[in-house]
Design an enzyme around this catalytic site. Structure first.
Site, PDB file in Angstrom:
ATOM      1  N   CYS A 113       0.809  -1.246   0.000  1.00 19.78           N
ATOM      2  CA  CYS A 113       0.000   0.000   0.000  1.00 19.78           C
ATOM      3  C   CYS A 113       0.833   1.283   0.000  1.00 19.78           C
ATOM      4  O   CYS A 113       0.481   2.231  -0.697  1.00 19.78           O
ATOM      5  CB  CYS A 113      -0.976  -0.011   1.162  1.00 19.78           C
ATOM      6  N   HIS A 255      -4.177   6.288   4.158  1.00 16.42           N
ATOM      7  CA  HIS A 255      -4.467   5.114   3.321  1.00 16.42           C
ATOM      8  C   HIS A 255      -5.938   4.732   3.511  1.00 16.42           C
ATOM      9  O   HIS A 255      -6.438   4.648   4.634  1.00 16.42           O
ATOM     10  CB  HIS A 255      -3.551   3.967   3.747  1.00 16.42           C
ATOM     11  N   ASN A 285     -10.316  -0.653  -0.447  1.00 18.95           N
ATOM     12  CA  ASN A 285      -8.861  -0.523  -0.287  1.00 18.95           C
ATOM     13  C   ASN A 285      -8.192  -0.866  -1.624  1.00 18.95           C
ATOM     14  O   ASN A 285      -8.181  -2.022  -2.028  1.00 18.95           O
ATOM     15  CB  ASN A 285      -8.407  -1.484   0.820  1.00 18.95           C
TER      16      ASN A 285
HETATM   17  N1  ACO Z   1     -19.109 -10.291   6.923  1.00 19.91           N
HETATM   18  C1  ACO Z   1     -19.631 -10.692   8.095  1.00 19.91           C
HETATM   19  N2  ACO Z   1     -18.897 -11.059   9.157  1.00 19.91           N
HETATM   20  C2  ACO Z   1     -17.555 -11.017   9.000  1.00 19.91           C
HETATM   21  C3  ACO Z   1     -16.939 -10.616   7.805  1.00 19.91           C
HETATM   22  C4  ACO Z   1     -17.775 -10.248   6.742  1.00 19.91           C
HETATM   23  N3  ACO Z   1     -17.285  -9.840   5.554  1.00 19.91           N
HETATM   24  N4  ACO Z   1     -15.604 -10.668   7.980  1.00 19.91           N
HETATM   25  C5  ACO Z   1     -15.375 -11.095   9.227  1.00 19.91           C
HETATM   26  N5  ACO Z   1     -16.577 -11.316   9.859  1.00 19.91           N
HETATM   27  C6  ACO Z   1     -16.820 -11.799  11.194  1.00 19.91           C
HETATM   28  C7  ACO Z   1     -15.668 -12.588  11.764  1.00 19.91           C
HETATM   29  O1  ACO Z   1     -15.742 -13.935  11.322  1.00 19.91           O
HETATM   30  C8  ACO Z   1     -15.920 -12.476  13.241  1.00 19.91           C
HETATM   31  O2  ACO Z   1     -16.926 -13.368  13.609  1.00 19.91           O
HETATM   32  P1  ACO Z   1     -16.836 -14.174  14.990  1.00 19.91           P
HETATM   33  O3  ACO Z   1     -16.870 -13.108  16.053  1.00 19.91           O
HETATM   34  O4  ACO Z   1     -18.037 -15.043  14.951  1.00 19.91           O
HETATM   35  O5  ACO Z   1     -15.534 -14.899  14.949  1.00 19.91           O
HETATM   36  C9  ACO Z   1     -16.487 -11.053  13.384  1.00 19.91           C
HETATM   37  O6  ACO Z   1     -16.929 -10.686  12.073  1.00 19.91           O
HETATM   38  C10 ACO Z   1     -15.484 -10.035  13.851  1.00 19.91           C
HETATM   39  O7  ACO Z   1     -14.288 -10.243  13.109  1.00 19.91           O
HETATM   40  P2  ACO Z   1     -13.092  -9.282  13.257  1.00 19.91           P
HETATM   41  O8  ACO Z   1     -11.969  -9.784  12.392  1.00 19.91           O
HETATM   42  O9  ACO Z   1     -12.822  -9.024  14.707  1.00 19.91           O
HETATM   43  O10 ACO Z   1     -13.717  -7.959  12.603  1.00 19.91           O
HETATM   44  P3  ACO Z   1     -13.097  -6.540  12.598  1.00 19.91           P
HETATM   45  O11 ACO Z   1     -14.034  -5.612  13.198  1.00 19.91           O
HETATM   46  O12 ACO Z   1     -11.659  -6.542  13.064  1.00 19.91           O
HETATM   47  O13 ACO Z   1     -13.058  -6.241  11.040  1.00 19.91           O
HETATM   48  C11 ACO Z   1     -11.488  -6.170   9.254  1.00 19.91           C
HETATM   49  C12 ACO Z   1     -12.309  -7.067  10.170  1.00 19.91           C
HETATM   50  C13 ACO Z   1     -12.443  -5.307   8.449  1.00 19.91           C
HETATM   51  C14 ACO Z   1     -10.677  -7.074   8.321  1.00 19.91           C
HETATM   52  C15 ACO Z   1     -10.549  -5.272  10.101  1.00 19.91           C
HETATM   53  O14 ACO Z   1      -9.848  -6.047  11.023  1.00 19.91           O
HETATM   54  C16 ACO Z   1      -9.578  -4.490   9.277  1.00 19.91           C
HETATM   55  O15 ACO Z   1      -9.948  -3.606   8.529  1.00 19.91           O
HETATM   56  N6  ACO Z   1      -8.262  -4.772   9.446  1.00 19.91           N
HETATM   57  C17 ACO Z   1      -7.248  -4.061   8.727  1.00 19.91           C
HETATM   58  C18 ACO Z   1      -7.105  -4.671   7.387  1.00 19.91           C
HETATM   59  C19 ACO Z   1      -6.308  -3.769   6.503  1.00 19.91           C
HETATM   60  O16 ACO Z   1      -6.396  -2.574   6.556  1.00 19.91           O
HETATM   61  N7  ACO Z   1      -5.507  -4.352   5.653  1.00 19.91           N
HETATM   62  C20 ACO Z   1      -4.742  -3.551   4.782  1.00 19.91           C
HETATM   63  C21 ACO Z   1      -3.793  -4.384   4.193  1.00 19.91           C
HETATM   64  S1  ACO Z   1      -3.008  -3.435   3.053  1.00 19.91           S
HETATM   65  C22 ACO Z   1      -2.246  -4.341   1.925  1.00 19.91           C
HETATM   66  O17 ACO Z   1      -1.092  -4.461   1.976  1.00 19.91           O
HETATM   67  C23 ACO Z   1      -3.016  -4.902   0.755  1.00 19.91           C
END
Ligand code: ACO
Length: 328
Positions: A113, A255, A285
């Site tokens: 990114c 970002h 993203n």
């Molecule tokens: N729809 C419904 N439920 C979902 C989904 C979805 N798409 N995705 C995850 N869940 C569920 C999980 O399974 C979990 O369920 P559980 O409690 O029964 O186990 C629950 O939602 C909560 O999951 P979390 O992972 O804690 O959700 P969180 O609020 O952290 O959101 C997310 C997940 C959006 C991925 C977040 O952690 C995030 O944005 N992280 C940063 C990711 C990022 O910015 N990456 C950039 C990488 S850059 C690059 O180099 C390409």
């Protein structure tokens, strides 16, 4: 040392709009979950057959046009991408060919990114001593074919796109200037976001494909914490280096990964929401494209004007992160 200015911006986002409802049909998710947990409503994805250089060439042509430069004036082309058209040669060389930038040296930077910010930092160093006069820096990514559409925690997050800037030596008061740059990495955290297959460790094979190793693997929760920390640290470092306060910043482009990350970072930096440029709701993203696309849209819509002080910061796989402060 010569001062470097942004002379033109450009971007290209594929025409195919993919709303959250698209995923509701494939996996157990909902528009409500995606919107509240990420801020994303829709993203753009390429049509089958399009490649990184297609997007990058269009974004670059648009930036060159705004700058009033022709491609054959370019001395340097740096493309921040981890999704080049092919494993070899670089996307930079293909874009050089497509633009007809005969005298430029062209290469890619694989920094996920923050690839665009890494590209800016590299171009600035090449140009500061005057030996390179005009540079094209692109950030772009096609992630739609690197995601596992069965993995609900990653597939809803990403989109495709490309953004570009053309840099030249600053020629005076109203020409803008890159003021501060910070790029950093921590390879100890490489496992947080990675694509295991298709490289030299696990080359392409039927077995690799069957195991889905060509797809992005991400520990979302852990990444979230490091994202907030690194974006804040890098931004604070530049603010301190330049001896300014966050009140003086006219626009902040973090970002565009997740609205909750962006809100948390802006709050910690003391930058009000009205000064934060947001595109995550419509593009998701887009990795290395996220900052230059948001920058180009803000410039073209008249939000960012000549003389504005702009802070950008990004983080991603590596881990890599960085920030830049410039007067537009
Ligand atoms: N729809 C419904 N439920 C979902 C989904 C979805 N798409 N995705 C995850 N869940 C569920 C999980 O399974 C979990 O369920 P559980 O409690 O029964 O186990 C629950 O939602 C909560 O999951 P979390 O992972 O804690 O959700 P969180 O609020 O952290 O959101 C997310 C997940 C959006 C991925 C977040 O952690 C995030 O944005 N992280 C940063 C990711 C990022 O910015 N990456 C950039 C990488 S850059 C690059 O180099 C390409």
């Amino acid at each position: 040392m010569k001062k470097i200015a942004i002379k033109g911006t450009g971007s290209y986002s594929p025409e195919r709009v993919v709303p959250n409802s698209y995923f509701e049909k494939m996996i157990d998710t909902s528009d409500e979950w995606i919107t509240t947990r990420t801020g994303i409503k829709e993203r753009r994805m390429i049509e089958k057959g399009q490649a990184m250089s297609d997007l990058a060439t269009l974004a670059s042509a648009s930036a060159l046009q705004m700058a009033g430069f022709s491609a054959d004036q370019l001395d340097l082309i740096v493309i921040g991408t981890s999704t080049a058209d092919m494993l070899s040669p670089s996307c930079g060389c293909i874009v050089q060919h497509r633009l007809g930038a005969k005298k430029a040296v062209a290469f890619d930077v694989n920094a996920a990114c923050p690839g665009f910010i890494y590209g800016l930092a590299i171009a600035q160093k090449f140009m500061q001593d005057g030996s390179y006069g005009k540079a094209l820096v692109v950030g772009g990514e096609i992630i739609s074919n690197r995601i596992d559409y069965q993995d609900r925690s990653t597939c809803v997050l990403f989109g495709d796109g490309a953004g570009a800037v053309v840099l030249g030596h600053s020629n005076g008061n109203d020409d803008g200037e890159i003021l501060g740059m910070d790029i950093e990495s921590d390879g100890d955290l490489w496992r947080l976001i990675h694509v295991p297959g298709g490289g030299s460790r696990i080359p392409a094979s039927h077995e690799m494909i069957d195991q889905g190793l060509q797809y992005v693997k991400m520990q979302g929760n852990e990444t979230f914490k490091h994202a907030v920390r690194t974006l804040v640290d890098s931004s604070r470092k530049i603010i301190a280096q330049q001896g300014i306060t966050s009140d003086e910043i006219d626009w902040f482009i973090p970002h565009q990964a997740n609205i909750r990350i962006m809100d948390a970072v802006a709050e910690k930096l003391g930058i009000p929401t009205e000064k934060v440029i947001i595109t995550v709701h419509k593009y998701g993203n887009t990795s290395a494209a996220s900052i230059p696309v948001a920058l180009d849209e803000a410039v073209r819509s008249g939000q960012i004007r000549k003389g504005d002080l702009v802070l950008v910061s990004s983080f991603g796989a590596g881990l890599t992160w960085g920030a830049a402060l410039f007067r537009y």
